[in-house]
Scaffold this active site. Sequence first.
Site, PDB file in Angstrom:
ATOM      1  N   HIS A 342       0.860  -1.174   0.000  1.00  0.00           N
ATOM      2  CA  HIS A 342       0.000   0.000   0.000  1.00  0.00           C
ATOM      3  C   HIS A 342       0.898   1.227   0.000  1.00  0.00           C
ATOM      4  O   HIS A 342       1.550   1.542   0.997  1.00  0.00           O
ATOM      5  CB  HIS A 342      -0.912  -0.012   1.222  1.00  0.00           C
ATOM      6  CG  HIS A 342      -1.935  -1.093   1.187  1.00  0.00           C
ATOM      7  ND1 HIS A 342      -2.511  -1.631   2.315  1.00  0.00           N
ATOM      8  CD2 HIS A 342      -2.489  -1.754   0.131  1.00  0.00           C
ATOM      9  CE1 HIS A 342      -3.380  -2.564   1.972  1.00  0.00           C
ATOM     10  NE2 HIS A 342      -3.378  -2.669   0.648  1.00  0.00           N
ATOM     11  N   GLU A 532       2.007  -4.054  11.161  1.00  0.00           N
ATOM     12  CA  GLU A 532       1.387  -2.744  10.964  1.00  0.00           C
ATOM     13  C   GLU A 532       2.002  -1.714  11.896  1.00  0.00           C
ATOM     14  O   GLU A 532       2.246  -1.988  13.077  1.00  0.00           O
ATOM     15  CB  GLU A 532      -0.116  -2.827  11.225  1.00  0.00           C
ATOM     16  CG  GLU A 532      -0.876  -3.777  10.314  1.00  0.00           C
ATOM     17  CD  GLU A 532      -1.256  -3.154   8.987  1.00  0.00           C
ATOM     18  OE1 GLU A 532      -0.945  -1.947   8.773  1.00  0.00           O
ATOM     19  OE2 GLU A 532      -1.878  -3.859   8.165  1.00  0.00           O
TER      20      GLU A 532
END
Length: 591
Positions: A342, A532
């Site tokens: 991403h 993350e």
Amino acid sequence: MYIQTTSRCLAMSKLMFTAALLLVSSSTRGRGGTAAFQLYRRSSSTASAFVNARTTQHHQRLSPGIIPKSTASSTSSPLTASLRDLLEGGSTRSSSSMTKTADEAKSPPAQAAAAAVENVVETTLPIKETPTQPVKKSTSNSIISISDSYDSGNGEFVSFNIADGEEDYTDVIVHVNIKADPFTDLEQKSHFQSFSFRSSVNFNSPAIRGIFSDKKSIKVKYVVDNAHEASYADAWNGASIFVTEKSTPYDADSWHRTSDTNYEKGVLSWTHVHDLDGESSSAYFAYFPPYSYERHLGLIAQCAESEGARVFSLGQTVSGREIDCVKVGTGPRKCWIIHRQHPGESMASFYAEGLLNRLLALDDKWDNVSEKARELFTFYIVPNINPDGSANGYLRTNAAGSNLNREWCPSPSPPAADGSSASEMYEAPTLHRSPEVYYLLKHMDETGCDAFLDIHGDEALPFNFLAGSQGMSVWGKRLESLHGAFLASYERANQDMQAKVSYDPEKPNEGMKNICSNQIAERFDCFAATLEMPFKECWGRPAGWGPERAGQLGASVLDALCYVQPHLRDGSDFWEGLPDEDAYVEPSSKY
């Protein structure tokens, strides 16, 4: 509608002519200034030559697209070359030569999965006529000029008005919008959230020459009008926007968080004081500090010069950039670590830099852990698997509009326009839509994989955390114990990591197989996880979460990997000998 070959050639000629004019008159997004690479001071003259050579590769002629046989006759490809893509290297998607190591035999699941992507055919992709939207620019009367025409920039001027001074004691209010990613066929939406833009005082505006002529500074309130339409609008709550007053956005150490970021009534806002008689009349704002493609090339150049490392390309992206991979170490266990699926999650690039700095002692600091890691593992590190999206300022997609983290295997197609279920599967990965995943997965099938990490950033949760493969059929006591021990060791090595907060685990055998770490766990029966990092400040830790600490977190992962390495393929009940502090913790998204 689709146009004929002759018309396409004529249109392409016009685009290239326009591109030439633009190159003469102004800079374009995706090509960072030379100052950015100067920040990477450790790169030598040889590294600079390497960067120049690699950058030159992006200016190649257009070549036929490559699509799978199963979709060769389709006329509904989502891939449409934009003028910006042409300026950055066209749509060359030819495969770079790859070294086939065959270090370890493929597992039966890997062979079966690889068979799905073996047969391909080259064909020219149809070009779809799409209306172009004019770029909204700050007017000559605007007090503040907004620009995002730089590598990773994203921010569009909407309007401005002079405030009455009562609202936050503000002089000027500037409205901006965040630009959306290309439309994703699978998810049927256009994502947006991350942004980065430059704001400069327009000293030629009538207001600056008039009512503000006797002021030394002006306070400007920035308002993101379309924040409520963002992909994760609720995540704006508790967020704090970054700002730097440097002349370049690529000095990572110069960024700091604003103190008055606010999300209320669907709009995101913050204020900044611009000097009118000093050096800080301009400023850059960002959701998280950007990491330029030029800096990426500088890092790759350093790795190429480092003893014990080999840099090679897995293949090319949709826009023709190389998918760089750094191979390090001679150990028996294969560890793959990838970053930036991403593209808007730039903290992943700082993580990769910290990891490679330590593993290869690029900062001339050697330690026993990195030496041990190179003996235990053969690392395959991909610092940026989606450089196209990164340069274009996208949040989640590549240049073809594909969310790469949903392209790891075929999945049900989205519902038809009438709401009925689609009869065909959504094929993935494919060379025309997700070559980045296609080439990576193909090489992983050749090398095998014993440990895998996919590095991301999360908009909502203010924590560093690990998301495992609990929903896959291979999850059991072995992978659960590896997950627990890895995470416990990581916490001991770096206090920015924690185990209690994460995404709620998927239910057994209900995991999404098209998500990267899930697919890798299932495909190779190995420890695989998504790591993350937050856009927000890291809760429970001192203030100052940003690029530097993301790099430190990347360096610390070597401690955790070395700790679990003996058990990665251990067929015994090894968990019975682990200390209680290494026990798996069932995470929750509630905090």
